[in-house]
Design a protein around this motif. Sequence first.
Motif, PDB file in Angstrom:
ATOM      1  N   VAL B 349       0.862  -1.189   0.000  1.00 60.19           N
ATOM      2  CA  VAL B 349       0.000   0.000   0.000  1.00 60.19           C
ATOM      3  C   VAL B 349       0.895   1.235   0.000  1.00 60.19           C
ATOM      4  O   VAL B 349       1.881   1.293   0.734  1.00 60.19           O
ATOM      5  CB  VAL B 349      -0.957   0.005   1.211  1.00 60.19           C
ATOM      6  N   PHE B 350       0.541   2.190  -0.869  1.00 57.24           N
ATOM      7  CA  PHE B 350       1.252   3.465  -0.893  1.00 57.24           C
ATOM      8  C   PHE B 350       0.241   4.597  -0.735  1.00 57.24           C
ATOM      9  O   PHE B 350      -0.690   4.726  -1.529  1.00 57.24           O
ATOM     10  CB  PHE B 350       2.010   3.643  -2.215  1.00 57.24           C
ATOM     11  N   ILE B 351       0.425   5.391   0.318  1.00 54.27           N
ATOM     12  CA  ILE B 351      -0.402   6.583   0.505  1.00 54.27           C
ATOM     13  C   ILE B 351       0.535   7.778   0.353  1.00 54.27           C
ATOM     14  O   ILE B 351       1.444   7.965   1.171  1.00 54.27           O
ATOM     15  CB  ILE B 351      -1.117   6.557   1.873  1.00 54.27           C
ATOM     16  N   GLY B 352       0.358   8.502  -0.704  1.00 55.72           N
ATOM     17  CA  GLY B 352       1.247   9.626  -0.986  1.00 55.72           C
ATOM     18  C   GLY B 352       0.879  10.287  -2.298  1.00 55.72           C
ATOM     19  O   GLY B 352      -0.227  10.093  -2.808  1.00 55.72           O
ATOM     20  N   SER B 353       1.778  11.109  -2.828  1.00 55.79           N
ATOM     21  CA  SER B 353       1.673  11.804  -4.119  1.00 55.79           C
ATOM     22  C   SER B 353       0.921  13.127  -4.034  1.00 55.79           C
ATOM     23  O   SER B 353       0.217  13.400  -3.070  1.00 55.79           O
ATOM     24  CB  SER B 353       1.019  10.930  -5.199  1.00 55.79           C
ATOM     25  N   ASP B 361      -6.244  14.018   3.629  1.00 58.93           N
ATOM     26  CA  ASP B 361      -6.121  12.646   3.144  1.00 58.93           C
ATOM     27  C   ASP B 361      -5.538  11.745   4.232  1.00 58.93           C
ATOM     28  O   ASP B 361      -5.962  10.607   4.415  1.00 58.93           O
ATOM     29  CB  ASP B 361      -5.210  12.598   1.911  1.00 58.93           C
ATOM     30  N   LEU B 362      -4.563  12.297   4.943  1.00 57.10           N
ATOM     31  CA  LEU B 362      -3.914  11.504   5.992  1.00 57.10           C
ATOM     32  C   LEU B 362      -4.874  11.276   7.158  1.00 57.10           C
ATOM     33  O   LEU B 362      -4.891  10.210   7.768  1.00 57.10           O
ATOM     34  CB  LEU B 362      -2.633  12.188   6.461  1.00 57.10           C
ATOM     35  N   ALA B 386       5.545  20.288   5.563  1.00 55.88           N
ATOM     36  CA  ALA B 386       4.589  21.001   6.420  1.00 55.88           C
ATOM     37  C   ALA B 386       3.410  20.096   6.764  1.00 55.88           C
ATOM     38  O   ALA B 386       2.929  20.086   7.902  1.00 55.88           O
ATOM     39  CB  ALA B 386       4.110  22.276   5.730  1.00 55.88           C
ATOM     40  N   VAL B 387       2.952  19.323   5.793  1.00 56.72           N
ATOM     41  CA  VAL B 387       1.871  18.364   6.063  1.00 56.72           C
ATOM     42  C   VAL B 387       2.363  17.340   7.089  1.00 56.72           C
ATOM     43  O   VAL B 387       1.634  16.965   8.018  1.00 56.72           O
ATOM     44  CB  VAL B 387       1.419  17.651   4.758  1.00 56.72           C
ATOM     45  N   LYS B 388       3.605  16.934   6.953  1.00 49.62           N
ATOM     46  CA  LYS B 388       4.157  15.943   7.885  1.00 49.62           C
ATOM     47  C   LYS B 388       4.131  16.506   9.313  1.00 49.62           C
ATOM     48  O   LYS B 388       3.662  15.839  10.238  1.00 49.62           O
ATOM     49  CB  LYS B 388       5.587  15.586   7.470  1.00 49.62           C
ATOM     50  N   ARG B 389       4.608  17.746   9.469  1.00 45.53           N
ATOM     51  CA  ARG B 389       4.623  18.346  10.817  1.00 45.53           C
ATOM     52  C   ARG B 389       3.205  18.491  11.367  1.00 45.53           C
ATOM     53  O   ARG B 389       2.953  18.214  12.535  1.00 45.53           O
ATOM     54  CB  ARG B 389       5.317  19.717  10.778  1.00 45.53           C
ATOM     55  N   ALA B 390       2.276  18.920  10.503  1.00 46.95           N
ATOM     56  CA  ALA B 390       0.894  19.100  10.961  1.00 46.95           C
ATOM     57  C   ALA B 390       0.290  17.764  11.380  1.00 46.95           C
ATOM     58  O   ALA B 390      -0.420  17.677  12.394  1.00 46.95           O
ATOM     59  CB  ALA B 390       0.062  19.746   9.857  1.00 46.95           C
ATOM     60  N   ALA B 391       0.575  16.720  10.625  1.00 48.50           N
ATOM     61  CA  ALA B 391       0.051  15.382  10.961  1.00 48.50           C
ATOM     62  C   ALA B 391       0.640  14.918  12.294  1.00 48.50           C
ATOM     63  O   ALA B 391      -0.073  14.332  13.130  1.00 48.50           O
ATOM     64  CB  ALA B 391       0.388  14.399   9.845  1.00 48.50           C
ATOM     65  N   GLU B 392       1.909  15.198  12.493  1.00 45.96           N
ATOM     66  CA  GLU B 392       2.551  14.778  13.742  1.00 45.96           C
ATOM     67  C   GLU B 392       1.988  15.558  14.920  1.00 45.96           C
ATOM     68  O   GLU B 392       1.808  15.019  16.017  1.00 45.96           O
ATOM     69  CB  GLU B 392       4.075  14.932  13.622  1.00 45.96           C
ATOM     70  N   ALA B 393       1.683  16.840  14.693  1.00 51.14           N
ATOM     71  CA  ALA B 393       1.105  17.658  15.768  1.00 51.14           C
ATOM     72  C   ALA B 393      -0.247  17.098  16.204  1.00 51.14           C
ATOM     73  O   ALA B 393      -0.647  17.233  17.357  1.00 51.14           O
ATOM     74  CB  ALA B 393       0.977  19.104  15.302  1.00 51.14           C
ATOM     75  N   GLU B 394      -0.953  16.439  15.282  1.00 51.34           N
ATOM     76  CA  GLU B 394      -2.260  15.843  15.614  1.00 51.34           C
ATOM     77  C   GLU B 394      -2.119  14.411  16.097  1.00 51.34           C
ATOM     78  O   GLU B 394      -3.128  13.765  16.394  1.00 51.34           O
ATOM     79  CB  GLU B 394      -3.150  15.800  14.361  1.00 51.34           C
ATOM     80  N   GLY B 395      -0.916  13.888  16.074  1.00 53.22           N
ATOM     81  CA  GLY B 395      -0.705  12.510  16.525  1.00 53.22           C
ATOM     82  C   GLY B 395      -1.011  11.457  15.484  1.00 53.22           C
ATOM     83  O   GLY B 395      -1.083  10.261  15.794  1.00 53.22           O
ATOM     84  N   LEU B 396      -1.184  11.865  14.223  1.00 54.26           N
ATOM     85  CA  LEU B 396      -1.502  10.878  13.184  1.00 54.26           C
ATOM     86  C   LEU B 396      -0.338   9.906  12.986  1.00 54.26           C
ATOM     87  O   LEU B 396      -0.540   8.726  12.704  1.00 54.26           O
ATOM     88  CB  LEU B 396      -1.833  11.566  11.856  1.00 54.26           C
TER      89      LEU B 396
END
Lengths: 212, 472
Positions: B349-353, B361-362, B386-396
Amino acid sequence: MTVGPQPFAALEAPACVLDRANLDTDQIVPARFLRKPRSAPDGYAPFLFRDLEGLPPGARPAEGAPAARILLTGPNFGCGSSREGAVYALVDAGVRAVVAESFGDIFRANAARNGLLCVRLSAAQVAALMRSVTASPQARLRIDLPEQTVAAPGVAPMRFEIESFSKQLLVAGQDEIGFTLARAAEIAAFAAQAEAERPWLVPPPERLRTAP
Amino acid sequence: MPPEDATAPPRTLFEKVWERHVVARDAAGNELLFIDRHLAHEGSFHAFAKLAERDLPVARPDLTLLIADHYAPTRGRGAPIADPEVARVIDQLGENAARFGLSLIGLSDPRQGIVHVVGPELGFTLPGLTVVCGDSHTSTHGAFGAVAFGIGASEVAHVLATQTLWQRRPLAKRVRFSGRPDAGVGAKDLVLAMIAQIGADGGTGAALEYAGPTVEALSMAGRMTLCNLAIECGARFGLIAPDRTTFDWVAGRPLAPEGAMLERALADWRALASDPGAAFAEEIAVSVEGLAPMVTWGTSPEQAAPVTGRVPDPAELPTAAKRDAAAQALAYMDLAPGQPLEGLAMDRVFIGSCTNARLEDLREAAEVFRGRTAQVPTLISPGSSAVKRAAEAEGLDRVFRTAGVEWAESGCSMCVGMNGDLVPPGARCASTANRNFPGRQGPGSRTHLMSPRMAALAAVTGALGRPEESAR
Ligand code: SF4
């Protein structure tokens, strides 16, 4: 192999039939070769259709054998990614023209700037050419760009349409940078006026350069 | 609202944006278009070589932004890159930035990510602009009401040298979506359904304006997904009229106008929507009422079906070309006619692009992963740092890691595999990207395109899932 495009006039050459629809640019040149510079002696030719199986003879440049110079293929040729490497591979392999019912728009734009002619004909006309070539593989097709015609043995000459701009680029064997640069002052004046009316057209330079 | 000049004929959004960029027109009707924004990635080295050959400078260095994404390593960022050719193309991007005086977002920049995610995120992309990039998915930026299109290396060189492009104006067509999508059905499903309906060349030569209440209800993330895939039906342009959703999203972005200038910009942008009565070359209607999540079964994005459906029998398709293409696709994908899609086992499975790796999406994927475990190797590469940092801030990231998913750095990654993130030969990959072409994810790879939710479901069950479950 960084030569400029060759001017295109009349071409008489053998053709190869690759009767598949939707041959996208990933299939023309797989992504892993796009990092290669084009400066090797045979340019991008070795990467052409590299992962495709069951290819007819002549589709891929084999050692010793000259590649066909005209490719007859299925609809929507060159769809997909904008990679100009797809055009480089065809051109470097000696292909000067591709004949199909339809092409990817970006591919066609790239082709015209690199001396590769895209000939659009109806599905029935492409099929007739394919039959002619299949019946006599040694026969030569004749494509006359100034006259916009294609002729093959046993097939009545067919006229094709092409945008005047692409035709101009191909016939001259040039891209249009020099031609446009002559208008630099006109372009600058246009931009100055637009930017005065809509100052947000220019992003704040200091914020563009560095992360906040 | 009446048009500004009551006597002027009504115009489409596309015409309005296009016309204000026409610098000149030749006798044959070709137009010299001014380009407001130019994004470039590592692949631009061919274009810079053309410039260098002629010893030309970049005409407007203030309008180009270079971003490393196509070859960006997604693991071990910061360590030396093992493949010397990959390292070389990334270095070249930096060298060209320095040589030509251009802004660069390199691998260590906190703004790094996929061009089509970063451009909007920074406010580099704005309504009413012309945006180009040497990448066919540049249509993504059309979600803001921009005329955005992918170009080849020769055209990139032309933009660098002149900040313009010679173009023939395409026809504007309108795609009206209607119906309220069911829970668990999103923008990716809508656009795959559209492509299945009109075909992989159904938009060739056209600019598609997406409209209708279904589109208006979409978030910017969803709108970008819709425009991203315009090229998969052959349309070089996809666009959506800017509205409140757009303006709220744009305001406050680092490169967006502020204060009084923003007010002026908003007034300008509000007038961009197609005028009532504007004529389109074609009106296409797509109903999404009752649509199930879509997945592709073949090797062209048009070869898609609801997950509740079956692999078609090529013999039953309407044209010889479609029959041949389907037969070839089934052989490549190792599928049998009539086989149900639900339950089809996935190996990766690849979630990206740039299609489906934004924060929304995440979140959608995380909903599925929460409390469950991935059954097959799963890679998530966020659309931008930036999406990565935001996702991490939400605990995703914790949800993903707990589920056994690999949480990687941002880049094009397994969408195209240029950085070495490849699907092994013969393996079947559930992917949120945009192309299922043979070999796209690596030689012999088999790609099934779907939404982030459906991809996550494939990860936790190891197979294409049921739509009810996706709506959970
Ligand atoms: S994620 Fe894929 S489609 Fe998007 S820009 Fe990168 S390679 Fe192109």
